[in-house]
Write a protein that holds these residues in place. Structure first.
Motif, PDB file in Angstrom:
ATOM      1  N   LEU A 147      40.847  48.775  50.959  1.00 47.89           N
ATOM      2  CA  LEU A 147      40.341  48.782  49.623  1.00 47.89           C
ATOM      3  C   LEU A 147      40.212  47.342  48.992  1.00 47.89           C
ATOM      4  CD1 LEU A 147      40.120  50.647  46.803  1.00 47.89           C
ATOM      5  CD2 LEU A 147      42.504  50.085  46.446  1.00 47.89           C
ATOM      6  N   ILE A 148      38.939  47.344  48.376  1.00 50.60           N
ATOM      7  CA  ILE A 148      38.749  46.121  47.428  1.00 50.60           C
ATOM      8  C   ILE A 148      38.460  46.621  46.135  1.00 50.60           C
ATOM      9  CG2 ILE A 148      37.114  44.009  47.096  1.00 50.60           C
ATOM     10  CD1 ILE A 148      36.727  44.103  50.451  1.00 50.60           C
ATOM     11  N   ALA A 149      39.213  46.083  45.218  1.00 48.66           N
ATOM     12  CA  ALA A 149      39.151  46.367  43.731  1.00 48.66           C
ATOM     13  C   ALA A 149      38.793  45.346  43.063  1.00 48.66           C
ATOM     14  CB  ALA A 149      40.041  47.451  43.431  1.00 48.66           C
ATOM     15  N   ASP A 150      38.496  45.426  41.740  1.00 47.63           N
ATOM     16  CA  ASP A 150      38.245  44.510  40.686  1.00 47.63           C
ATOM     17  C   ASP A 150      39.874  44.751  39.928  1.00 47.63           C
ATOM     18  OD1 ASP A 150      36.329  42.729  38.580  1.00 47.63           O
ATOM     19  OD2 ASP A 150      37.878  43.893  37.760  1.00 47.63           O
ATOM     20  N   LYS A 151      40.398  43.604  39.694  1.00 48.83           N
ATOM     21  CA  LYS A 151      41.588  43.367  38.944  1.00 48.83           C
ATOM     22  C   LYS A 151      41.605  42.295  38.281  1.00 48.83           C
ATOM     23  CE  LYS A 151      46.735  43.414  39.635  1.00 48.83           C
ATOM     24  NZ  LYS A 151      47.885  43.326  40.916  1.00 48.83           N
ATOM     25  N   ARG A 152      41.274  42.540  36.807  1.00 49.15           N
ATOM     26  CA  ARG A 152      41.111  41.279  35.834  1.00 49.15           C
ATOM     27  C   ARG A 152      40.306  40.480  36.364  1.00 49.15           C
ATOM     28  NH1 ARG A 152      46.310  43.348  35.504  1.00 49.15           N
ATOM     29  NH2 ARG A 152      47.168  41.581  36.711  1.00 49.15           N
ATOM     30  N   GLY A 153      39.156  40.622  36.882  1.00 47.60           N
ATOM     31  CA  GLY A 153      38.261  39.533  37.064  1.00 47.60           C
ATOM     32  C   GLY A 153      38.552  38.959  38.747  1.00 47.60           C
ATOM     33  N   GLN A 154      39.871  39.304  39.395  1.00 46.71           N
ATOM     34  CA  GLN A 154      39.966  39.124  40.602  1.00 46.71           C
ATOM     35  C   GLN A 154      39.804  40.087  41.594  1.00 46.71           C
ATOM     36  OE1 GLN A 154      41.430  35.554  41.402  1.00 46.71           O
ATOM     37  NE2 GLN A 154      40.265  35.465  39.363  1.00 46.71           N
ATOM     38  N   LEU A 155      39.748  39.860  42.769  1.00 45.48           N
ATOM     39  CA  LEU A 155      39.633  41.002  43.889  1.00 45.48           C
ATOM     40  C   LEU A 155      40.913  41.249  44.509  1.00 45.48           C
ATOM     41  CD1 LEU A 155      36.304  39.777  46.140  1.00 45.48           C
ATOM     42  CD2 LEU A 155      36.588  41.798  44.278  1.00 45.48           C
ATOM     43  N   ALA A 156      41.308  42.405  44.151  1.00 46.42           N
ATOM     44  CA  ALA A 156      42.679  42.950  44.931  1.00 46.42           C
ATOM     45  C   ALA A 156      42.135  43.695  46.217  1.00 46.42           C
ATOM     46  CB  ALA A 156      43.224  43.819  43.821  1.00 46.42           C
ATOM     47  N   ILE A 157      42.720  43.111  47.252  1.00 47.56           N
ATOM     48  CA  ILE A 157      42.513  43.452  48.534  1.00 47.56           C
ATOM     49  C   ILE A 157      43.849  44.227  49.107  1.00 47.56           C
ATOM     50  CG2 ILE A 157      41.595  43.031  50.793  1.00 47.56           C
ATOM     51  CD1 ILE A 157      40.338  40.506  49.699  1.00 47.56           C
ATOM     52  N   GLU A 158      43.677  45.249  49.604  1.00 48.82           N
ATOM     53  CA  GLU A 158      44.656  46.029  50.002  1.00 48.82           C
ATOM     54  C   GLU A 158      44.395  46.751  51.256  1.00 48.82           C
ATOM     55  OE1 GLU A 158      47.728  49.760  48.778  1.00 48.82           O
ATOM     56  OE2 GLU A 158      46.208  49.158  47.381  1.00 48.82           O
ATOM     57  N   ALA A 159      45.303  46.498  52.498  1.00 48.88           N
ATOM     58  CA  ALA A 159      45.031  47.052  53.558  1.00 48.88           C
ATOM     59  C   ALA A 159      46.334  47.782  54.368  1.00 48.88           C
ATOM     60  CB  ALA A 159      44.699  45.923  54.649  1.00 48.88           C
TER      61      ALA A 159
END
Length: 304
Positions: free
Chosen positions: A225-237
């Motif tokens: 998953l790649i998501a926007d988190k307050r202007g940063q890229l939150a990457i979860e695997a």
């Protein structure tokens, strides 16, 4: 490469480029039939979020500019979501949603007609087309001899390697229907502002050429998953192992690899800081890796 085939392969290309596996924002558990992999990019969310804009600009440079030139199609104004997935029998499905003009739909039909063997059919008053793929090998393990596609649905273009699956999608508003064993279903990661979602049945790809790492080789399933988190890229695997003991072993390997990299004197300080902030955890038989990155750093890695 024909313009039609480029449209069909676009989400595959995006997924293979952005992830170490093969890329449905808003996808939830149970939305997929038994699939070997799925991949989705939410272009609308990318254009609307601070972090996503950086990824979109990269895609525009690497993919969309050529698409505009060769297919006369502009994703900026018409494409919202791209989805590709396998089907239970190993086939391939592509879906693109957006506010398509009649001119764009006509162009998509013309691209198929210009590609060689082309036929028109009708199913429950909805027109669809068959075109013989001039380059059957789409990716290493994906071969599509014939492509069936339709622009008959509102705000959606659909394509499939199977005529029966395309007909089913026409009957179900573009979705794939069918029963599947929940135990075999791929895991799906979600977030409020998802940009990319992907998953793969790693057991289905036993060939060692796919894995250059013991961590990936020992996973049953992979999800990203790649998501926007307050202007940063939150990457979860998430990597699902056969049992909890294996997941803990994989976690130890990942933590060890991160530690070794952190002490590399030649490593960029920003990358080193990033690695130190990577969270590695285990939940049962699932290894979870999470990190938040500056989007410009991610784009820089993609360019390299």
């Amino acid at each position: 490469m024909s313009g039609l085939r480029k449209l069909f392969c676009m989400s595959l290309f995006i997924g293979l480029t952005l992830t170490p596996v093969a890329v449905i924002a808003g996808l939830k558990d149970g939305d997929l039939p038994a699939s070997r992999w799925y991949a989705h990019v939410d272009l609308e969310e990318m254009r609307a979020t601070e972090a996503g804009k950086h990824l979109y600009e990269w895609l525009d440079k690497e993919v969309f500019s050529e698409l505009r030139e060769e297919a006369g199609f502009d994703p900026d104004t018409e494409a919202d979501e791209l989805t590709a997935m396998s089907t239970p029998d190993g086939g391939l499905v592509f879906s693109m949603t957006g506010n398509f003009s009649q001119e764009t739909k006509d162009r998509m039909i013309a691209l198929g007609a210009a590609g060689g063997n082309f036929d028109q059919f009708s199913h429950n008053d909805k027109v669809y087309y068959r075109v013989e793929n001039d380059e059957p090998r789409v990716a290493d393990d994906v071969v599509v001899e014939n492509l069936y596609y339709s622009v008959a649905l509102k705000n959606q273009v659909i394509a499939a390697s199977s005529e029966s699956i395309l007909k089913s999608m026409l009957d179900n508003r573009g979705k794939i229907s069918g029963d599947y064993d929940a135990d075999d279903a791929l895991i799906v990661l979600t977030a409020k502002k998802s940009l990319v979602q992907a998953g793969m049945d790693a057991d289905g790809l036993s060939d060692e050429r796919y894995w250059d790492s013991n961590v990936l080789r020992n996973a049953k399933q992979l999800a990203l998953l790649i998501a926007d988190k307050r202007g940063q890229l939150a990457i979860e695997a998430h990597l699902v192992a056969e049992e909890a003991e294996m997941a803990n072993s994989l976690a130890s390997i990942v933590r060890g690899l991160i530690s070794l990299q952190v002490f590399d004197e030649d490593m960029d300080p920003e990358v080193s800081k990033l690695l130190q902030s990577t969270n590695v955890d285990v939940d049962g038989a699932t290894l979870q890796i999470e990190v938040t990155m500056d989007p410009e750093t991610v784009v820089g890695v993609l360019d390299d």
